[in-house]
Scaffold this motif. Sequence first.
Motif, mmCIF file in Angstrom:
data_model
loop_
_atom_site.group_PDB
_atom_site.id
_atom_site.type_symbol
_atom_site.label_atom_id
_atom_site.label_comp_id
_atom_site.label_asym_id
_atom_site.label_seq_id
_atom_site.Cartn_x
_atom_site.Cartn_y
_atom_site.Cartn_z
ATOM 1 N N GLY A 58 48.166 37.312 45.257
ATOM 2 C CA GLY A 58 49.292 38.192 44.951
ATOM 3 C C GLY A 58 49.315 38.631 43.503
ATOM 4 O O GLY A 58 49.530 39.816 43.197
ATOM 5 N N ASP A 59 49.053 37.707 42.594
ATOM 6 C CA ASP A 59 49.040 38.043 41.169
ATOM 7 C C ASP A 59 47.904 39.020 40.851
ATOM 8 O O ASP A 59 48.071 39.924 40.024
ATOM 9 C CB ASP A 59 48.872 36.774 40.325
ATOM 10 C CG ASP A 59 50.098 35.881 40.352
ATOM 11 O OD1 ASP A 59 51.162 36.356 40.801
ATOM 12 O OD2 ASP A 59 49.989 34.709 39.933
ATOM 13 N N PHE A 60 46.762 38.829 41.506
ATOM 14 C CA PHE A 60 45.625 39.715 41.260
ATOM 15 C C PHE A 60 45.982 41.156 41.601
ATOM 16 O O PHE A 60 45.762 42.073 40.791
ATOM 17 C CB PHE A 60 44.416 39.267 42.092
ATOM 18 C CG PHE A 60 43.271 40.247 42.080
ATOM 19 C CD1 PHE A 60 42.344 40.253 41.051
ATOM 20 C CD2 PHE A 60 43.133 41.185 43.102
ATOM 21 C CE1 PHE A 60 41.295 41.173 41.032
ATOM 22 C CE2 PHE A 60 42.095 42.106 43.094
ATOM 23 C CZ PHE A 60 41.178 42.097 42.057
ATOM 24 N N PHE A 61 46.529 41.384 42.781
ATOM 25 C CA PHE A 61 46.810 42.758 43.188
ATOM 26 C C PHE A 61 48.042 43.332 42.475
ATOM 27 O O PHE A 61 48.127 44.544 42.284
ATOM 28 C CB PHE A 61 46.951 42.842 44.714
ATOM 29 C CG PHE A 61 45.623 42.772 45.424
ATOM 30 C CD1 PHE A 61 44.745 43.843 45.400
ATOM 31 C CD2 PHE A 61 45.242 41.623 46.088
ATOM 32 C CE1 PHE A 61 43.514 43.772 46.027
ATOM 33 C CE2 PHE A 61 44.013 41.542 46.726
ATOM 34 C CZ PHE A 61 43.145 42.619 46.699
ATOM 35 N N LEU B 14 36.876 38.243 43.321
ATOM 36 C CA LEU B 14 37.964 37.377 43.771
ATOM 37 C C LEU B 14 37.620 36.707 45.096
ATOM 38 O O LEU B 14 37.783 35.490 45.262
ATOM 39 C CB LEU B 14 39.253 38.191 43.922
ATOM 40 C CG LEU B 14 40.447 37.448 44.543
ATOM 41 C CD1 LEU B 14 40.992 36.410 43.576
ATOM 42 C CD2 LEU B 14 41.544 38.434 44.952
ATOM 43 N N LEU B 15 37.121 37.487 46.051
ATOM 44 C CA LEU B 15 36.748 36.946 47.357
ATOM 45 C C LEU B 15 35.680 35.865 47.226
ATOM 46 O O LEU B 15 35.744 34.821 47.880
ATOM 47 C CB LEU B 15 36.218 38.074 48.249
ATOM 48 C CG LEU B 15 37.188 38.719 49.233
ATOM 49 C CD1 LEU B 15 36.512 39.888 49.926
ATOM 50 C CD2 LEU B 15 37.669 37.710 50.258
ATOM 51 N N SER B 16 34.700 36.135 46.394
ATOM 52 C CA SER B 16 33.624 35.170 46.200
ATOM 53 C C SER B 16 34.154 33.877 45.591
ATOM 54 O O SER B 16 33.785 32.771 46.012
ATOM 55 C CB SER B 16 32.541 35.769 45.301
ATOM 56 O OG SER B 16 31.538 34.822 45.034
ATOM 57 N N GLU B 17 35.039 34.024 44.618
ATOM 58 C CA GLU B 17 35.603 32.845 43.957
ATOM 59 C C GLU B 17 36.414 32.000 44.930
ATOM 60 O O GLU B 17 36.350 30.765 44.905
ATOM 61 C CB GLU B 17 36.491 33.297 42.790
ATOM 62 C CG GLU B 17 37.173 32.169 42.046
ATOM 63 C CD GLU B 17 38.124 32.681 40.961
ATOM 64 O OE1 GLU B 17 38.946 31.878 40.483
ATOM 65 O OE2 GLU B 17 38.046 33.874 40.610
ATOM 66 N N LEU B 18 37.167 32.646 45.828
ATOM 67 C CA LEU B 18 38.033 31.915 46.743
ATOM 68 C C LEU B 18 37.263 31.253 47.877
ATOM 69 O O LEU B 18 37.672 30.200 48.378
ATOM 70 C CB LEU B 18 39.084 32.867 47.329
ATOM 71 C CG LEU B 18 40.100 33.460 46.352
ATOM 72 C CD1 LEU B 18 41.021 34.435 47.082
ATOM 73 C CD2 LEU B 18 40.917 32.361 45.687
#
Length: 331
Positions: A93-96, A113-117
């Motif tokens: 949420g904070d990212f977007f 972000l996806l890769s990190e998560l």
Amino acid sequence: MLDDRKTAILAAVVQEYIATAQPVGSASVARVPSVNVSSATVRSELSALEGEGYLVQPHTSSGRIPTDQGYRYFVDHLTTPGRLDRTTQRQVGDFFSAAHGRLEEMLHQTSNLLSELTHSAAVVVGPRAEAVAVRRVQLVGLSESAATVVVVFVNGSVEHITLDLHDGDDDDRLAATSTHLSAQLDGSVLERIGALDSSGDADVDRLASAALDRMRTIAAADHVYTGGASEVARAFDAVEVVRSVLHTLEQQFVVVSLVSDIVDRGMSVAIGVEHGIEPLSACSVVVAPVVVDGEHLGSVGVLGPTRMNYPQALATVDVVSEQLGQRIEEG
């Protein structure tokens, strides 16, 4: 369909192998509360599951590991998207909420972000320019013989392309052409634009037509962003597998075709050879469409070894695709 006992044993093997990357023995499975049978019974059922193609024994003395068929049964019958923990939900949420500026940069950061998560390679396919309405066009002179056509789309993406100039195409003519093109194209989608109306100035019309032709050459280009190549390198022991996967991820057309085909087939998970890309046969892909105003304009996905954490990957991809679609819709 497998009976309840085989189902519980297969689930135990898949979950432990995902967690440890080590072949799973009967003693480990027998200790799982949901199994609740003796080691001897587990050994018998493991042999049966192997015979039915759900498991394989890599070495004579080792435990079993799931096959692609075993993972498919796990995904189809035993898995629902997990729930992201509050910390991860807040991170997304904070990212977007903080994502501003050019769409291209946001898509690139979304792949990271996806890769990190998920600790997997991530793929984000953004909307093609041909499917997005134009907000503004500007021609900027670079030299006496060349200009840049800057196209700003309503979703925030920006495209640049070079245009050859004729003698006399000065800044005033470029400005007039920019005004004419912006008025003609504002709110229009490139793939639906036909001939331009006349501006009343032959030179402006010539430049506008040439600029539109150049814009059409970029309209069909795919916007593909990948992140997490290092995660792929850590996921496989075999150097040749790592090299093959990384080489394939560098081929933009293959990546777009892979993700599009999975979404078009109505799938959210493609396991091993199911996706048809032989160099990625050791990988699974989890994808979700990015929907903007009810229209599928892109996709997000993660790629990792077939022993990936499917519930977590499904949950993450779903949340990120939804948030990305909302952010693009807001402009």
